[in-house]
Design a protein around this motif. Structure first.
Motif, short mmCIF file in Angstrom:
data_model
loop_
_atom_site.label_atom_id
_atom_site.label_comp_id
_atom_site.label_asym_id
_atom_site.label_seq_id
_atom_site.Cartn_x
_atom_site.Cartn_y
_atom_site.Cartn_z
N PRO A 113 0.53 -6.93 -10.89
CA PRO A 113 -0.60 -7.38 -10.06
C PRO A 113 -0.19 -8.27 -8.90
CG PRO A 113 -1.17 -7.49 -12.39
CD PRO A 113 0.29 -7.14 -12.33
N GLU A 114 0.79 -9.15 -9.11
CA GLU A 114 1.17 -10.05 -8.01
C GLU A 114 1.77 -9.30 -6.83
OE1 GLU A 114 4.42 -10.43 -11.23
OE2 GLU A 114 2.24 -10.18 -11.10
N GLN A 115 2.54 -8.21 -7.13
CA GLN A 115 3.10 -7.40 -6.05
C GLN A 115 2.01 -6.62 -5.32
OE1 GLN A 115 6.37 -7.27 -4.87
NE2 GLN A 115 5.29 -6.20 -3.23
N LEU A 116 1.07 -6.07 -6.07
CA LEU A 116 -0.04 -5.37 -5.45
C LEU A 116 -0.85 -6.32 -4.57
CD1 LEU A 116 -1.13 -3.25 -8.51
CD2 LEU A 116 -0.33 -2.31 -6.35
N GLY A 117 -1.00 -7.56 -5.01
CA GLY A 117 -1.71 -8.54 -4.21
C GLY A 117 -1.02 -8.84 -2.90
N ASP B 179 -4.74 -4.84 9.69
CA ASP B 179 -5.95 -4.01 9.84
C ASP B 179 -5.78 -2.63 9.23
OD1 ASP B 179 -7.41 -5.98 11.14
OD2 ASP B 179 -6.67 -5.39 13.12
N LEU B 180 -4.99 -2.53 8.17
CA LEU B 180 -4.70 -1.23 7.56
C LEU B 180 -5.40 -1.00 6.23
CD1 LEU B 180 -0.87 -1.10 8.37
CD2 LEU B 180 -2.71 0.13 9.53
N ALA B 181 -6.06 -2.03 5.71
CA ALA B 181 -6.78 -1.89 4.44
C ALA B 181 -7.91 -2.90 4.40
CB ALA B 181 -5.85 -2.10 3.25
N PRO B 182 -9.02 -2.57 3.76
CA PRO B 182 -10.15 -3.50 3.68
C PRO B 182 -9.95 -4.51 2.55
CG PRO B 182 -10.71 -1.45 2.58
CD PRO B 182 -9.34 -1.25 3.16
N PRO B 183 -10.63 -5.67 2.63
CA PRO B 183 -10.61 -6.60 1.50
C PRO B 183 -11.20 -5.93 0.26
CG PRO B 183 -11.58 -7.61 3.46
CD PRO B 183 -11.45 -6.16 3.75
N GLY B 184 -10.68 -6.27 -0.90
CA GLY B 184 -11.24 -5.75 -2.14
C GLY B 184 -10.76 -4.36 -2.53
N LEU B 185 -9.88 -3.77 -1.73
CA LEU B 185 -9.35 -2.45 -2.07
C LEU B 185 -8.60 -2.52 -3.41
CD1 LEU B 185 -8.58 0.54 -1.28
CD2 LEU B 185 -6.51 -0.46 -0.27
N ASP B 186 -8.88 -1.57 -4.31
CA ASP B 186 -8.11 -1.45 -5.55
C ASP B 186 -6.86 -0.64 -5.22
OD1 ASP B 186 -7.03 -0.95 -8.04
OD2 ASP B 186 -8.96 -0.58 -9.00
#
Length: 416
Positions: A75-79, A89-96
């Motif tokens: 999880p920390e790396q994904l974060g 600007d390549l991903a929105p907040p809250g993306l799983d």
């Protein structure tokens, strides 16, 4: 931490209903030996031990991917990855991000090489029924994956991947991934051409029958592009290395001279010339940022992700032109636990003053499109956040983003 412990082929197979097949038929065995011989002759490496062929079911593939993600993407790396993508600007907040990555692999994966047990795995679909022999697309996948077996047996893929991951440099990791995927794709495409020379109609019919899944709008384009980059751009990189140095040049890269940046993958002559990234130092931003902000990322952007960032607001050819003079960079991203806001700053170096000037002008156009306004002072664009950009030397530029203009400007000025 180990990543890419399975090396996949992306060949348009929806695998959620796939089943496991028991064993390899005699007809398959003859096919495998023929494919191996062609790959060995073309790649100029011997298969030292047999690589077992396995047909995982959809359930087995899901379980395998779940284990890999738990080990390779904590999880920390994904974060960290999500913060990095959001800043550009390549991903929105809250993306799983984990679900997006896993869904992509489950949708598009056709086969993979498992470094842990040295096996080649080909996914089969339930509607195909038990296979007496490999289909043409499966033969092509096998040719790709058997190259990974050769790489592993001769050069130790796990060693290469561990080296790629040792310092958290995502640009270097992507470049090294392009090295071994480009190698496998080069041989795979050569094998497909040979099949087409024998019976192009059969090849066309086989690929026409493969169901291409619909794109998932939840998956940001950057994820698809980052996964495809090693296959597509890596192929072009390997083609130029083979043309210049032959297969020994590729072997040397796998042995102890891997590419260090995606710049080298985009521009193989820079790899051949030994042109690496220029070092970029940054002062301590702590006093400007404030105690309520935590540093979430500190590392390179690299030419690949810079192109992706530019491509959000500019045409692809413009993004490619502006990024092609990249010489080196460093980015820091800060997060605030109280909300989803980010503060970030990038220091960049360019190959020439002309490259720096073109980028500075082009990035101003990007910010005008993003904010739909022209900067009053030529430095900052202000709306819900503030972006500032400045050329601070003949071959240097800086970009910052913060909730308030004075903080963004201070980040640009620090270190002058």
């Amino acid at each position: 931490m180990r990543k890419f412990l399975f090396i996949a082929s992306l060949l348009f197979f929806a695998v959620t209903s796939a089943f496991a097949q028991d064993g390899v038929t005699e007809a398959m065995r003859e096919q495998l030996l023929e494919i191996q011989q062609q790959v060995i002759e073309r790649r100029e490496l011997d298969l030292l031990v047999e690589a077992p062929l396995i047909f995982p079911s959809g359930i087995e593939l899901k379980a395998f991917l779940k284990r890999r993600f738990l080990e390779d993407y904590p999880p920390e790396q994904l974060g960290i990855d999500l913060v990095f993508l959001r800043a550009l600007d390549l991903a929105p907040p809250g993306l799983d991000l984990e679900a997006a990555l896993r869904d992509f692999w489950l949708t598009w994966i056709g086969g993979y090489y498992n470094i842990i047990n040295g096996s080649v795995n080909i996914v089969v679909r339930a509607e195909d029924g038990p296979l007496d022999a490999l289909t043409i697309p499966q033969q092509v996948i096998y040719a790709h994956e058997i190259v990974h077996a050769l790489q592993d047996q001769h050069f130790d893929l796990e060693r290469i991947i561990d080296d790629a991951n040792k310092d958290g440099n995502r640009d270097r990791r992507l470049a090294i991934h392009a090295l071994f995927e480009g190698d496998a794709n080069y041989i795979m495409i050569d094998f497909l051409r040979r099949l087409s020379d024998v019976d192009s109609d059969a090849v066309n019919r086989a690929y026409s029958a493969v169901r291409e899944p619909e794109s998932d709008p939840v998956i940001p384009p950057v994820i698809i592009d980052a996964i495809e980059f090693p296959y597509r751009q890596g192929y072009l990189f390997i083609a130029e290395i083979v043309a210049e140095l032959g297969w020994e040049g590729v072997n040397e890269a796998l042995r102890d001279n891997p590419p260090q940046t995606t710049e080298q993958i985009y521009h193989p002559q820079r790899y051949l010339a030994g042109e690496s990234a220029m070092p970029v130092s940054m002062p301590d931003h702590g006093e400007i940022i404030g105690a309520e902000w935590r540093r979430a990322y500190d590392g390179p952007v690299g030419e690949f992700f810079l192109r992706q960032h530019l491509g959000v607001y500019l045409a692809e050819f413009q993004a490619d032109d502006l990024a092609s003079g990249w010489g080196g960079d460093r980015m820091r991203v800060f997060t605030n636990e109280a909300d989803d806001r980010l503060i970030w700053v990038i220091y960049q170096k360019w190959d020439s003053p002309n490259d720096a000037g073109e980028f500075a002008q082009g990035y101003q156009h990007l910010l005008e499109r993003r904010y739909r306004q022209v900067s009053d002072d030529g430095l900052c664009w202000v709306a819900e956040t503030t972006h500032c950009m400045a050329r601070v030397g003949e071959k240097e530029t800086r970009i910052s983003a913060a909730p308030r203009a004075e903080k963004a400007l201070a980040l640009l000025a620090l270190g002058d």
